[in-house]
Motif scaffolding. Sequence first.
Motif, PDB file in Angstrom:
ATOM      1  N   ARG A 103       0.877  -1.331   0.171  1.00  0.00           N
ATOM      2  CA  ARG A 103      -0.061   0.014  -0.090  1.00  0.00           C
ATOM      3  C   ARG A 103       0.864   1.380   0.040  1.00  0.00           C
ATOM      4  NH1 ARG A 103      -4.652  -0.445   4.070  1.00  0.00           N
ATOM      5  NH2 ARG A 103      -5.803  -1.220   2.304  1.00  0.00           N
ATOM      6  N   LEU A 137       2.176   0.558  -4.563  1.00  0.00           N
ATOM      7  CA  LEU A 137       1.041   1.301  -5.151  1.00  0.00           C
ATOM      8  C   LEU A 137       1.618   2.740  -5.516  1.00  0.00           C
ATOM      9  CD1 LEU A 137      -1.807   1.523  -6.246  1.00  0.00           C
ATOM     10  CD2 LEU A 137      -2.589   2.048  -3.731  1.00  0.00           C
ATOM     11  N   SER A 176      -6.521   2.930  -7.763  1.00  0.00           N
ATOM     12  CA  SER A 176      -6.927   3.247  -6.533  1.00  0.00           C
ATOM     13  C   SER A 176      -6.566   1.863  -5.626  1.00  0.00           C
ATOM     14  CB  SER A 176      -8.292   3.214  -6.407  1.00  0.00           C
ATOM     15  OG  SER A 176      -9.191   2.172  -6.852  1.00  0.00           O
ATOM     16  N   ASP A 177      -6.753   2.328  -4.391  1.00  0.00           N
ATOM     17  CA  ASP A 177      -6.405   1.358  -3.259  1.00  0.00           C
ATOM     18  C   ASP A 177      -7.178  -0.025  -3.588  1.00  0.00           C
ATOM     19  OD1 ASP A 177      -4.972   0.789  -0.807  1.00  0.00           O
ATOM     20  OD2 ASP A 177      -6.914   0.159  -0.083  1.00  0.00           O
ATOM     21  N   TYR A 232      -5.748  -1.751  -6.607  1.00  0.00           N
ATOM     22  CA  TYR A 232      -4.542  -2.417  -6.495  1.00  0.00           C
ATOM     23  C   TYR A 232      -4.627  -3.768  -5.791  1.00  0.00           C
ATOM     24  CZ  TYR A 232       0.527  -3.255  -5.677  1.00  0.00           C
ATOM     25  OH  TYR A 232       1.693  -3.853  -5.715  1.00  0.00           O
ATOM     26  N   TYR A 254      -3.665  -5.966   2.741  1.00  0.00           N
ATOM     27  CA  TYR A 254      -4.793  -6.326   1.663  1.00  0.00           C
ATOM     28  C   TYR A 254      -5.115  -7.725   1.826  1.00  0.00           C
ATOM     29  CZ  TYR A 254      -3.464  -2.087  -0.961  1.00  0.00           C
ATOM     30  OH  TYR A 254      -3.250  -1.001  -1.413  1.00  0.00           O
TER      31      TYR A 254
END
Length: 263
Positions: free
Chosen positions: A17, A21, A38-39, A42, A206
């Motif tokens: 993150r 990213l 975007s988060d 990803y 994640y």
Amino acid sequence: MPALVFDCDGVLADTERYGHLPAFNRTFEEFGLPVRWSDSDYAEKLKVGGGKERMKTLLTPDFIAEAGLPTEPGALDEQVARWHRRKTEIYQAIIAGGAIPPRPGVRRVAAEADAAGWTLAVASTSAEPSVRSVLELAAGPELAARFSVFAGDIVPRKKPAPDIYEYAVDHLGLDPAAVVVIEDSRNGLRAALDAGLGCAVTTSAYTRQEDFTGALLVVSSLGDPGPEETTTEVLSDPLGADPRPFVRLADLAFLLTGAPRPH
């Protein structure tokens, strides 16, 4: 002797993150590409092993046309390689800046394993320069030098294929029954299991909701004692290792026995 093999991203440090990213997005910006992940974007891309492979998911006919990219496969591969080289440079600079802390317990457990004569290694599908940067961050230069590093394109298939773990075991001459892998994702777990290795999982930003069936142990982190104590939350413990308040080398050694632990 036993061996302790770490994945890199999400295991040594929570780099996805806060490192990969933004490095991808800065690369896209520098090359004038019409995309920013975007988060949540990803999180989906992480299902694909390898940075170049994630970049290649962009290469739809519409994207190629919009970005003005060549259509010949070899030229496209060269372009992706250029993107990825720059992305690796940006990522290494982020790591060198010290903004991403190592995950709890990595240096402590690795030092304990080294002192006990265990073989230490990292097996990752990330680029080798990136892996070495994170390893030095997490373990410190002196201990990092004790690790063998297997990374990048030394095997044809990325995780969840078992190739990187099979390569490491073969190269180091390890007994698969004496290897504990530390992973953070379902893809990594699958790679370890398909290589015939026991695997413990430390969930990361994640991955906490992924299916870790088959793991010998699933914890929130390895944890660390004070002064800045980080305790281990045990999420799955089928063998009864009970590694609290934090994971020790003895807990990982116990996982190799494959038998329920007496209490």
